[in-house]
Scaffold this motif. Structure first.
Motif, PDB file in Angstrom:
ATOM      1  N   ASP A 137      68.903  41.475  13.678  1.00 31.46           N
ATOM      2  CA  ASP A 137      70.147  40.715  13.559  1.00 31.46           C
ATOM      3  C   ASP A 137      69.942  39.374  12.868  1.00 31.46           C
ATOM      4  O   ASP A 137      70.877  38.820  12.272  1.00 31.46           O
ATOM      5  N   GLU A 141      72.583  36.977  10.850  1.00 30.86           N
ATOM      6  CA  GLU A 141      73.278  36.187  11.871  1.00 30.86           C
ATOM      7  C   GLU A 141      73.641  34.792  11.374  1.00 30.86           C
ATOM      8  O   GLU A 141      74.743  34.291  11.636  1.00 30.86           O
ATOM      9  N   THR A 154      76.009  39.943  16.380  1.00 26.70           N
ATOM     10  CA  THR A 154      75.158  41.129  16.333  1.00 26.70           C
ATOM     11  C   THR A 154      75.890  42.221  15.562  1.00 26.70           C
ATOM     12  O   THR A 154      77.122  42.181  15.435  1.00 26.70           O
ATOM     13  N   VAL A 155      75.127  43.198  15.046  1.00 29.71           N
ATOM     14  CA  VAL A 155      75.695  44.228  14.169  1.00 29.71           C
ATOM     15  C   VAL A 155      75.349  45.614  14.718  1.00 29.71           C
ATOM     16  O   VAL A 155      74.197  45.876  15.079  1.00 29.71           O
ATOM     17  N   ILE A 310      80.775  44.469  13.685  1.00 29.28           N
ATOM     18  CA  ILE A 310      80.196  43.145  13.944  1.00 29.28           C
ATOM     19  C   ILE A 310      80.839  42.562  15.195  1.00 29.28           C
ATOM     20  O   ILE A 310      82.057  42.631  15.371  1.00 29.28           O
ATOM     21  N   LYS A 322      73.167  42.275  23.537  1.00 27.38           N
ATOM     22  CA  LYS A 322      71.949  42.726  22.864  1.00 27.38           C
ATOM     23  C   LYS A 322      70.910  43.262  23.845  1.00 27.38           C
ATOM     24  O   LYS A 322      70.016  44.021  23.451  1.00 27.38           O
ATOM     25  N   ARG A 331      72.463  50.542  16.912  1.00 30.25           N
ATOM     26  CA  ARG A 331      72.052  49.552  15.906  1.00 30.25           C
ATOM     27  C   ARG A 331      72.099  50.141  14.497  1.00 30.25           C
ATOM     28  O   ARG A 331      72.123  51.356  14.306  1.00 30.25           O
TER      29      ARG A 331
END
Length: 476
Positions: A137, A141, A154-155, A310, A322, A331
Motif C-alpha cells: 500500500d 498511499e 489501502t487498496v 480504495i 489492514k 489485495r
C-alpha cells in the motif's frame, strides 16, 4: 455441405507425415508447436474423410484435398483455436465506462508502467531504502493522502471488496445503520443488504424509500451499533418529494455517539468535474472534509485507472482494516499498483488531465469532433453495406456509464443504420452480428428500429483501422 453434392467416392487425402513435412507447414509448426499442429491436422483429416464418405456429422468439405488446401485449412483452424478469448473491440455503444467492455481505458503512462512491471521484478513489498520487507500500500498511499485529504488509505481488488472488507472489520456481529433510500443494487446483482450479510453485519434500515431524517438515525442508535453508513446513489436517482440527511448533518451525530461514519461513493472522483464542463460529482476530498471517517470508491470508473477498490480515511480505522485476514485475500498485485500510481500522479496537474487521462478526454470530446468523424465514415459504411441498409449521420446522446451520473447525458454524434426496405427476418440483428464478427469487433446498440454507432469512443488515431475492415462487411 449437403449430401447430394458431396463427392460420390472417398477423396484421396494426403498422409499426415506428407503435410507436416511440406514447406508450407513449417511456419505453423514453428508458431504452434509440432504436437498441437499434428493433433489438429489429424482431427481435420478425420473430418475431411468423414465428409468424403458422406457421414452426417461431417463439418468439412473435402472437394480440394491437395496438400496446399489442407495446409490452408489447418492454418485457419490453428489460428482460430489460439485466438485470445480477451479481444480488443470498438466500443460504439455510447457508454464510455462500459462495465462489460472493461470500463476505463488506461493512459499511456499507466500502460508503459504495466509493461515494465511485466518484464522486471518490482519492489512490490520491499523497502529499497531499508532493505527490509515493506507494505505494498505504501506505493500509492502518499499520493492518495495528498489527493483526498485522508490520513491513510489501502487498496483492494474492487469497490465491492472494499465495502465487504470495511463492514467485516468494523461491524461483524453488530448493526450498521443505513437509509432505506440508499439500499442500492448495481450491476451483477451486487446489493448492499447482501454484502452486509456476507460481511457478518446486521443491516438496520431507517427512514423510508424517499425520505429519511436525522432523527431516524438518532433513534436507531443502540449499544450494538457499529457504524453509520451512507451509500452514494450513483446508478439511479429519486426525484420529487424526497429528503436525505447530508454528511455535514450526520457527522456530528456520529461523533457524539463515538460511531464511525462510512460512505460508499462507488464511482468516486478526485477532481471537480464541473471545471471540465461535466456535471458535478461529489469528490472523495469533499466527502472526507464533510465528516466521513472512511470512504470507499472505485479506481476504474471516473478515476480513470485500473480495476481496484480504495478505502481512504482515519488512520486507526485503516490500520484495523489492514489487519483483517480478508485483506490478504482481497489485495491487489503488482500490475494493478503499477497502473494505479501513474494515474494518480496525473491528478497533480489537473489542468493537463483532459489531454492526458483517457477517460476524461473521451468524456469531454466536443460533439463537433464526432460529427466530423461521422461525415467521413458515412459514405464508407454505406458503400460497404450496399442498398439493403441506409446509413445517416445523426446526433446521439452518450452516457458516462458504470453507475456514474446516471441521469446526465453527453451530446455526441454517430451513424444511424436502418433497413432500407421491409424484409423478412431481422436485418438489423444480422448486421449487428456481422459487425461483431469483424477482425476487431464493432459493438453498437439497437434501439427504435435503428442500429446506432456512437463515435464518442472512436478517436482519430483509430479511424484508419476501423475503416480498413469495413471491406469485410461487403456481401459476397
Amino acid at each position: 455441405m449437403s449430401a447430394d453434392i458431396r463427392p460420390p467416392r472417398a477423396v484421396q487425402l494426403p498422409a499426415v507425415h506428407r503435410v507436416l513435412s511440406d514447406a508450407a507447414c513449417q511456419p505453423l509448426i514453428a508458431q504452434y508447436g509440432r504436437e498441437q499442429t499434428t493433433a489438429t491436422l489429424r482431427a481435420l483429416l478425420a473430418e475431411l474423410r468423414a465428409c468424403s464418405l458422406g457421414a452426417a456429422s461431417a463439418t468439412e468439405d473435402p472437394a480440394d484435398a491437395s496438400i496446399a488446401a489442407v495446409t490452408a485449412r489447418l492454418a485457419d483452424r490453428l489460428e482460430r483455436a489460439n485466438r485470445s478469448a480477451l479481444r480488443p473491440v470498438f466500443n460504439l455503444t455510447g457508454t464510455v465506462l462500459h462495465t462489460n467492455l472493461g470500463r476505463a481505458l488506461l493512459p499511456d503512462s499507466a500502460v508503459q508502467a504495466v509493461a515494465e512491471a511485466l518484464r522486471w521484478p518490482m519492489n512490490l513489498e520491499w523497502d529499497i531504502d531499508t532493505g527490509k520487507r515493506g507494505d505494498r500500500d505504501n506505493l500509492v498511499e502518499e499520493l492518495l493522502r495528498e489527493l483526498t485529504g485522508a490520513e491513510a488509505a489501502t487498496v483492494v481488488n474492487n469497490n465491492a471488496a472494499a465495502v465487504l472488507l470495511l463492514l467485516n472489520t468494523l461491524a461483524m456481529g453488530r448493526e450498521v445503520i443505513v437509509s432505506r433510500g440508499e439500499l442500492v443494487e448495481i450491476g451483477g446483482a451486487f446489493r448492499i443488504p447482501d454484502i452486509m450479510t456476507r460481511a457478518g453485519a446486521t443491516l438496520r434500515e431507517v427512514g423510508s424509500t424517499n425520505r429519511t431524517h436525522l432523527a431516524d438515525y438518532g433513534n436507531a442508535i443502540a449499544a450494538n451499533t457499529a457504524l453509520l453508513m451512507k451509500v452514494h446513489c450513483s446508478n439511479y436517482a429519486i426525484t420529487g418529494f424526497t429528503k436525505a440527511v447530508e454528511l455535514p448533518d450526520l457527522a456530528p451525530l456520529a461523533r457524539r455517539n463515538n460511531i464511525p461514519l462510512a460512505v460508499d461513493l462507488g464511482s468516486g472522483t478526485l477532481v471537480d468535474l464541473e471545471q471540465y464542463g461535466l456535471p458535478h460529482e461529489t469528490t472523495v476530498r469533499e466527502t472526507i472534509a464533510a465528516g466521513a471517517d472512511l470512504v470507499t470508491f472505485s479506481g476504474d470508473k471516473l478515476l480513470g485507472g485500473p480495476q481496484c477498490g480504495i478505502i481512504a480515511g482515519r488512520a486507526d480505522l485503516i490500520a484495523a482494516i489492514k489487519r483483517n485476514p480478508l485483506k490478504r485475500a482481497l489485495r491487489v498485485g503488482k500490475l494493478t499498483l503499477a497502473a494505479l500510481e501513474p494515474v494518480l500522479a496525473l491528478y497533480r496537474a489537473p489542468d493537463l488531465l483532459p489531454e492526458r487521462l483517457t477517460t476524461l478526454r473521451l468524456l469531454t470530446r466536443p460533439a463537433a469532433a464526432m460529427r466530423a468523424l461521422a461525415a467521413t465514415l458515412q459514405p464508407l459504411l454505406q458503400q460497404a453495406l450496399g442498398e439493403a441498409y441506409s446509413v445517416a449521420t445523426e446526433p446521439i446522446l452518450s452516457q458516462i456509464g458504470s453507475g456514474a451520473l446516471p441521469v446526465d447525458q453527453l451530446p455526441s454524434h454517430g451513424l444511424a443504420i436502418r433497413a432500407a426496405r421491409q424484409t423478412h427476418g431481422d436485418p438489423l440483428g444480422t448486421l449487428e452480428k456481422r459487425l461483431r464478427s469483424l477482425p476487431r469487433p464493432v459493438i453498437g446498440r439497437i434501439a427504435s428500429d435503428t442500429l446506432w454507432l456512437d463515435l464518442r469512443c472512436l478517436e482519430d488515431a483509430q479511424l484508419e483501422l476501423f475503416a480498413a475492415q469495413l471491406k469485410d462487411l461487403v456481401p459476397a
